[in-house]
Write a protein that holds these residues in place. Structure first.
Motif, PDB file in Angstrom:
ATOM      1  N   ILE A   9       0.839  -1.209   0.000  1.00 39.72           N
ATOM      2  CA  ILE A   9       0.000   0.000   0.000  1.00 39.72           C
ATOM      3  C   ILE A   9       0.871   1.254   0.000  1.00 39.72           C
ATOM      4  O   ILE A   9       0.598   2.214  -0.701  1.00 39.72           O
ATOM      5  CB  ILE A   9      -0.946  -0.005   1.230  1.00 39.72           C
ATOM      6  CG1 ILE A   9      -1.995  -1.101   1.042  1.00 39.72           C
ATOM      7  CG2 ILE A   9      -1.607   1.357   1.390  1.00 39.72           C
ATOM      8  CD1 ILE A   9      -2.873  -1.326   2.241  1.00 39.72           C
ATOM      9  N   GLU A  10       1.962   1.188   0.760  1.00 40.45           N
ATOM     10  CA  GLU A  10       2.856   2.340   0.802  1.00 40.45           C
ATOM     11  C   GLU A  10       3.441   2.617  -0.585  1.00 40.45           C
ATOM     12  O   GLU A  10       3.522   3.747  -1.032  1.00 40.45           O
ATOM     13  CB  GLU A  10       3.980   2.084   1.805  1.00 40.45           C
ATOM     14  CG  GLU A  10       4.774   3.346   2.110  1.00 40.45           C
ATOM     15  CD  GLU A  10       5.951   3.040   3.025  1.00 40.45           C
ATOM     16  OE1 GLU A  10       5.784   2.256   3.965  1.00 40.45           O
ATOM     17  OE2 GLU A  10       7.031   3.597   2.779  1.00 40.45           O
ATOM     18  N   LEU A  11       3.840   1.556  -1.273  1.00 35.96           N
ATOM     19  CA  LEU A  11       4.384   1.720  -2.619  1.00 35.96           C
ATOM     20  C   LEU A  11       3.342   2.263  -3.577  1.00 35.96           C
ATOM     21  O   LEU A  11       3.642   3.032  -4.488  1.00 35.96           O
ATOM     22  CB  LEU A  11       4.913   0.384  -3.144  1.00 35.96           C
ATOM     23  CG  LEU A  11       6.188  -0.144  -2.485  1.00 35.96           C
ATOM     24  CD1 LEU A  11       6.511  -1.536  -3.001  1.00 35.96           C
ATOM     25  CD2 LEU A  11       7.353   0.790  -2.731  1.00 35.96           C
ATOM     26  N   GLN A  12       2.113   1.869  -3.368  1.00 33.48           N
ATOM     27  CA  GLN A  12       1.039   2.318  -4.256  1.00 33.48           C
ATOM     28  C   GLN A  12       0.685   3.782  -4.017  1.00 33.48           C
ATOM     29  O   GLN A  12       0.172   4.445  -4.891  1.00 33.48           O
ATOM     30  CB  GLN A  12      -0.228   1.465  -4.030  1.00 33.48           C
ATOM     31  CG  GLN A  12      -0.134   0.100  -4.683  1.00 33.48           C
ATOM     32  CD  GLN A  12      -1.312  -0.810  -4.299  1.00 33.48           C
ATOM     33  OE1 GLN A  12      -2.102  -0.468  -3.432  1.00 33.48           O
ATOM     34  NE2 GLN A  12      -1.396  -1.946  -4.939  1.00 33.48           N
ATOM     35  N   GLU A  13       0.963   4.239  -2.801  1.00 38.48           N
ATOM     36  CA  GLU A  13       0.504   5.585  -2.450  1.00 38.48           C
ATOM     37  C   GLU A  13       1.618   6.622  -2.383  1.00 38.48           C
ATOM     38  O   GLU A  13       1.361   7.809  -2.289  1.00 38.48           O
ATOM     39  CB  GLU A  13      -0.239   5.532  -1.112  1.00 38.48           C
ATOM     40  CG  GLU A  13      -1.539   4.753  -1.217  1.00 38.48           C
ATOM     41  CD  GLU A  13      -2.294   4.738   0.094  1.00 38.48           C
ATOM     42  OE1 GLU A  13      -1.709   5.135   1.124  1.00 38.48           O
ATOM     43  OE2 GLU A  13      -3.469   4.348   0.083  1.00 38.48           O
ATOM     44  N   THR A  14       2.870   6.165  -2.412  1.00 40.40           N
ATOM     45  CA  THR A  14       3.978   7.107  -2.311  1.00 40.40           C
ATOM     46  C   THR A  14       4.418   7.568  -3.694  1.00 40.40           C
ATOM     47  O   THR A  14       4.850   6.770  -4.509  1.00 40.40           O
ATOM     48  CB  THR A  14       5.182   6.460  -1.596  1.00 40.40           C
ATOM     49  OG1 THR A  14       4.742   5.913  -0.358  1.00 40.40           O
ATOM     50  CG2 THR A  14       6.258   7.500  -1.339  1.00 40.40           C
ATOM     51  N   PRO A  15       4.265   8.841  -3.983  1.00 39.11           N
ATOM     52  CA  PRO A  15       4.678   9.336  -5.298  1.00 39.11           C
ATOM     53  C   PRO A  15       6.195   9.311  -5.444  1.00 39.11           C
ATOM     54  O   PRO A  15       6.915   9.509  -4.475  1.00 39.11           O
ATOM     55  CB  PRO A  15       4.183  10.789  -5.321  1.00 39.11           C
ATOM     56  CG  PRO A  15       3.412  10.998  -4.066  1.00 39.11           C
ATOM     57  CD  PRO A  15       3.760   9.910  -3.117  1.00 39.11           C
ATOM     58  N   ILE A  16       6.654   9.052  -6.644  1.00 41.58           N
ATOM     59  CA  ILE A  16       8.076   9.159  -6.940  1.00 41.58           C
ATOM     60  C   ILE A  16       8.416  10.642  -6.992  1.00 41.58           C
ATOM     61  O   ILE A  16       7.743  11.421  -7.657  1.00 41.58           O
ATOM     62  CB  ILE A  16       8.404   8.493  -8.287  1.00 41.58           C
ATOM     63  CG1 ILE A  16       8.125   6.988  -8.213  1.00 41.58           C
ATOM     64  CG2 ILE A  16       9.853   8.765  -8.688  1.00 41.58           C
ATOM     65  CD1 ILE A  16       8.249   6.280  -9.553  1.00 41.58           C
ATOM     66  N   MET A  17       9.461  11.027  -6.277  1.00 34.11           N
ATOM     67  CA  MET A  17       9.882  12.422  -6.316  1.00 34.11           C
ATOM     68  C   MET A  17      10.939  12.596  -7.400  1.00 34.11           C
ATOM     69  O   MET A  17      11.815  11.750  -7.576  1.00 34.11           O
ATOM     70  CB  MET A  17      10.444  12.851  -4.958  1.00 34.11           C
ATOM     71  CG  MET A  17       9.448  12.711  -3.821  1.00 34.11           C
ATOM     72  SD  MET A  17       7.872  13.548  -4.103  1.00 34.11           S
ATOM     73  CE  MET A  17       8.365  15.249  -3.810  1.00 34.11           C
ATOM     74  N   MET A  76       5.186   1.506  -9.371  1.00 34.51           N
ATOM     75  CA  MET A  76       5.423   1.402 -10.806  1.00 34.51           C
ATOM     76  C   MET A  76       6.901   1.264 -11.152  1.00 34.51           C
ATOM     77  O   MET A  76       7.264   1.084 -12.300  1.00 34.51           O
ATOM     78  CB  MET A  76       4.868   2.638 -11.524  1.00 34.51           C
ATOM     79  CG  MET A  76       3.373   2.872 -11.326  1.00 34.51           C
ATOM     80  SD  MET A  76       2.390   1.442 -11.782  1.00 34.51           S
ATOM     81  CE  MET A  76       2.734   1.384 -13.540  1.00 34.51           C
ATOM     82  N   GLY A  77       7.752   1.418 -10.161  1.00 34.13           N
ATOM     83  CA  GLY A  77       9.187   1.324 -10.410  1.00 34.13           C
ATOM     84  C   GLY A  77       9.798   2.704 -10.567  1.00 34.13           C
ATOM     85  O   GLY A  77       9.132   3.656 -10.974  1.00 34.13           O
ATOM     86  N   GLN A  78      11.064   2.805 -10.238  1.00 41.93           N
ATOM     87  CA  GLN A  78      11.752   4.092 -10.171  1.00 41.93           C
ATOM     88  C   GLN A  78      11.787   4.840 -11.506  1.00 41.93           C
ATOM     89  O   GLN A  78      11.804   6.060 -11.542  1.00 41.93           O
ATOM     90  CB  GLN A  78      13.184   3.861  -9.669  1.00 41.93           C
ATOM     91  CG  GLN A  78      13.849   5.101  -9.104  1.00 41.93           C
ATOM     92  CD  GLN A  78      13.063   5.761  -7.972  1.00 41.93           C
ATOM     93  OE1 GLN A  78      12.684   6.907  -8.069  1.00 41.93           O
ATOM     94  NE2 GLN A  78      12.813   5.030  -6.894  1.00 41.93           N
ATOM     95  N   ASP A  79      11.751   4.116 -12.628  1.00 38.19           N
ATOM     96  CA  ASP A  79      11.855   4.774 -13.930  1.00 38.19           C
ATOM     97  C   ASP A  79      10.510   4.973 -14.613  1.00 38.19           C
ATOM     98  O   ASP A  79      10.442   5.459 -15.731  1.00 38.19           O
ATOM     99  CB  ASP A  79      12.757   3.957 -14.866  1.00 38.19           C
ATOM    100  CG  ASP A  79      14.189   3.900 -14.345  1.00 38.19           C
ATOM    101  OD1 ASP A  79      14.623   4.899 -13.743  1.00 38.19           O
ATOM    102  OD2 ASP A  79      14.841   2.879 -14.541  1.00 38.19           O
ATOM    103  N   ALA A  80       9.449   4.594 -13.946  1.00 35.83           N
ATOM    104  CA  ALA A  80       8.122   4.673 -14.565  1.00 35.83           C
ATOM    105  C   ALA A  80       7.692   6.110 -14.783  1.00 35.83           C
ATOM    106  O   ALA A  80       8.072   7.013 -14.039  1.00 35.83           O
ATOM    107  CB  ALA A  80       7.111   3.957 -13.681  1.00 35.83           C
ATOM    108  N   GLU A  81       6.916   6.310 -15.824  1.00 37.88           N
ATOM    109  CA  GLU A  81       6.408   7.655 -16.105  1.00 37.88           C
ATOM    110  C   GLU A  81       4.903   7.689 -16.270  1.00 37.88           C
ATOM    111  O   GLU A  81       4.337   8.701 -16.658  1.00 37.88           O
ATOM    112  CB  GLU A  81       7.090   8.212 -17.361  1.00 37.88           C
ATOM    113  CG  GLU A  81       8.553   8.554 -17.089  1.00 37.88           C
ATOM    114  CD  GLU A  81       9.277   9.035 -18.320  1.00 37.88           C
ATOM    115  OE1 GLU A  81       8.656   9.101 -19.396  1.00 37.88           O
ATOM    116  OE2 GLU A  81      10.463   9.364 -18.201  1.00 37.88           O
ATOM    117  N   VAL A  82       4.261   6.562 -16.009  1.00 39.70           N
ATOM    118  CA  VAL A  82       2.805   6.527 -16.064  1.00 39.70           C
ATOM    119  C   VAL A  82       2.249   6.050 -14.727  1.00 39.70           C
ATOM    120  O   VAL A  82       2.901   5.321 -13.994  1.00 39.70           O
ATOM    121  CB  VAL A  82       2.271   5.608 -17.191  1.00 39.70           C
ATOM    122  CG1 VAL A  82       2.646   6.157 -18.556  1.00 39.70           C
ATOM    123  CG2 VAL A  82       2.794   4.197 -17.020  1.00 39.70           C
TER     124      VAL A  82
END
Ligand SMILES: [Zn+2]
Ligand SMILES: [Zn+2]
Length: 91
Positions: A9-17, A76-82
Motif C-alpha cells: 500500500i505504501e508503494l502504491q501511495e507514495t509518489p516518486i519524487m 510502478m518502479g523508479q523509472d516509470a512515467e505513467v
C-alpha cells in the motif's frame, strides 16, 4: 503477512519524487535584474536576484506526474512515467 500488505500500500501511495525541472533541484531560481545607470554609475549593470521556485515551492523536487495528471507512485518502479491507472489501460 500484514507487513507485506502495508508495504504494498505504501508503494502504491507514495509518489516518486523527481528533481524540479524549473530550478534543477535548487528550490530557488536566479534571475537577472537590469540596473541601467543606477546610483551614478555611467554604465548600467545586470544584478541578479533569487526567488523561491513556484513550481516546487522551494522543495527542489516534486511528484512525478503521469500525462493524465495523477502522480506516478513507487509501485510502478523508479523509472516509470505513467500512473497505475494508465499502465492498466495499456495492457
Ligand atoms: Zn523548482
Ligand atoms: Zn495516468
Amino acid at each position: 503477512m500484514g507487513k507485506m500488505k502495508d508495504l504494498l500500500i505504501e508503494l502504491q501511495e507514495t509518489p516518486i519524487m523527481t528533481p524540479c525541472p524549473d530550478c534543477f533541484g535548487e528550490g530557488t531560481i536566479e534571475y537577472d535584474v537590469p540596473r541601467p545607470h543606477a546610483g551614478g554609475f555611467n554604465e548600467g549593470y545586470i544584478d541578479t536576484a533569487t526567488e523561491v521556485c513556484e513550481t516546487c515551492s522551494g522543495d527542489g523536487e516534486m511528484e512525478r506526474l503521469c500525462d493524465c495528471g495523477a502522480p506516478v507512485t513507487k509501485i510502478m518502479g523508479q523509472d516509470a512515467e505513467v500512473c497505475m491507472e494508465c499502465a492498466d489501460e495499456n495492457v
